[in-house]
Enzyme design. Sequence first.
Site, mmCIF file in Angstrom:
data_model
loop_
_atom_site.group_PDB
_atom_site.id
_atom_site.type_symbol
_atom_site.label_atom_id
_atom_site.label_comp_id
_atom_site.label_asym_id
_atom_site.label_seq_id
_atom_site.Cartn_x
_atom_site.Cartn_y
_atom_site.Cartn_z
ATOM 1 N N LEU A 116 13.003 -41.310 18.858
ATOM 2 C CA LEU A 116 13.740 -41.016 17.632
ATOM 3 C C LEU A 116 15.249 -41.015 17.866
ATOM 4 O O LEU A 116 16.010 -41.631 17.129
ATOM 5 C CB LEU A 116 13.282 -39.658 17.089
ATOM 6 C CG LEU A 116 13.885 -39.177 15.766
ATOM 7 C CD1 LEU A 116 13.505 -40.117 14.620
ATOM 8 C CD2 LEU A 116 13.397 -37.749 15.452
ATOM 9 N N GLU B 100 19.071 -41.587 18.982
ATOM 10 C CA GLU B 100 19.917 -42.735 19.290
ATOM 11 C C GLU B 100 21.277 -42.247 19.793
ATOM 12 O O GLU B 100 21.601 -41.066 19.648
ATOM 13 C CB GLU B 100 20.114 -43.586 18.037
ATOM 14 C CG GLU B 100 18.826 -44.211 17.521
ATOM 15 C CD GLU B 100 19.030 -45.091 16.296
ATOM 16 O OE1 GLU B 100 18.040 -45.611 15.787
ATOM 17 O OE2 GLU B 100 20.201 -45.253 15.871
ATOM 18 N N PRO B 101 22.071 -43.150 20.388
ATOM 19 C CA PRO B 101 23.383 -42.734 20.883
ATOM 20 C C PRO B 101 24.249 -42.045 19.827
ATOM 21 O O PRO B 101 25.018 -41.143 20.145
ATOM 22 C CB PRO B 101 24.013 -44.053 21.350
ATOM 23 C CG PRO B 101 22.847 -44.885 21.767
ATOM 24 C CD PRO B 101 21.764 -44.542 20.786
ATOM 25 N N ALA C 28 22.837 -40.810 16.801
ATOM 26 C CA ALA C 28 21.955 -40.119 15.851
ATOM 27 C C ALA C 28 20.987 -39.237 16.632
ATOM 28 O O ALA C 28 19.986 -39.722 17.153
ATOM 29 C CB ALA C 28 21.189 -41.119 14.991
ATOM 30 N N GLY D 42 20.136 -11.389 41.781
ATOM 31 C CA GLY D 42 21.379 -11.531 42.529
ATOM 32 C C GLY D 42 21.521 -12.917 43.112
ATOM 33 O O GLY D 42 21.196 -13.922 42.473
ATOM 34 N N GLY D 43 21.985 -12.991 44.355
ATOM 35 C CA GLY D 43 22.216 -14.278 44.996
ATOM 36 C C GLY D 43 20.975 -15.145 45.058
ATOM 37 O O GLY D 43 21.048 -16.377 44.912
ATOM 38 N N GLU E 258 14.312 -31.530 19.880
ATOM 39 C CA GLU E 258 13.563 -31.296 18.632
ATOM 40 C C GLU E 258 14.353 -30.441 17.647
ATOM 41 O O GLU E 258 13.814 -29.623 16.922
ATOM 42 C CB GLU E 258 12.180 -30.687 18.916
ATOM 43 C CG GLU E 258 11.252 -31.649 19.638
ATOM 44 C CD GLU E 258 9.822 -31.204 19.677
ATOM 45 O OE1 GLU E 258 9.344 -30.622 18.682
ATOM 46 O OE2 GLU E 258 9.171 -31.440 20.712
#
Length: 389
Positions: free
Chosen positions: A134, A136-137, A139, A346-347, A370
């Site tokens: 569905l 597009e670049p 849309a 943490g880390g 979506e």
Amino acid sequence: MADTSFLEWPFFEDSHRELAAAARAWCAGEIGETGFAEHADVDADCRAMARKMGETGWLKNCVPAAYGGANETLDVRSLCIMRETLGYHSGLADFVFAMQGLGSGTLSLFGSDQQKAEWLPKVAAGEALAAFALTEPQAGSDVASLAMKAERDGGDYVLNGEKTYISNGGIAGFYTVFARTGEAGARGISAFLVPADTPGLSVAERIEVIAPHPLARLKFENCRIPASALIGEENAGFKYAMGTLDVFRSTVAAAALGFARRAMDEARARAKSRQLFGDTLADLPVVQSQLAEMAIDIDASALLIYRGAWMKDSGVARISREAAMSKFYATETAQQTIDKAVQIFGGLGVTKGSVPEALYRDIRALRIYEGASEVQKLIIARQLLSEGS
């Protein structure tokens, strides 16, 4: 182990509780503690996972019973239970299941008997990977502005244009492609079934994202398909796309819920075992507050998700508002829950290979695909404003 008391809510039937128990047992045995590990070959792992899910029967939930499925029609509660359970154990396993459903969803809902008979049994068996083409670049969330064209030429259609950020791009067996056949805007879009080996369809670029998934930009250059590849009626594609998302948008929220439940369980275990200032982290009021917020957001998300899923399964024609609410709330709060888990670790929480670190990468895309969170708020607001006078 994730809390399963929500399955006693009145939204569910015994079949859903049985499905959840079986899926949890399978995930524990087949995925175990390796679900959030690094994948050396994502494409191969996706194909292998699809075959395994097909053999086990999980993918039967993605198609109607007449074509090898588990239920007479797509059961949204079952789809959500599967995605929540898979999401808890493995981001990639959830992705594979989700795309078999979404990629073939338009076919299941609106396709011809011939189209369904040819492809849906392969989807259920994990033999053909499905894709929903569905975006597009230019849309994305604004579907009505898509530019790709499908022009009628005798007994064929000829496709020209591009699609991007297409999940399963490059490994799919077929693509559900949306292209413009008429006037500008929502009314001029149609849907087509395009096998991956169709001449003129090519993978222009593979796209790498922070949580590795098969993604691609597709190019269609004079890609000729027969008129029988049209799904449903010409110029009804926008309606079909929205109808498909109406079913599967709730499942995105369910995947986020699975991620959030896993994050809370990891954080709780860490808080109870980690020593700090002579006590455990769990003894600190600030950590208790974080855990409480996680639990509240998770229950609220589950209520929104399974309310909408139950409504759809009960015969409500459109649940755009309810699906948007669950998708927005569950993905946004899952991001917050996972961030809290990282903080508690943490880390170690930002160390590559830890579960919180993997969840942190996995959750981010769900707030975009979506329909981004901002779009979900527009859907909710527009329906609210349309009510009354």
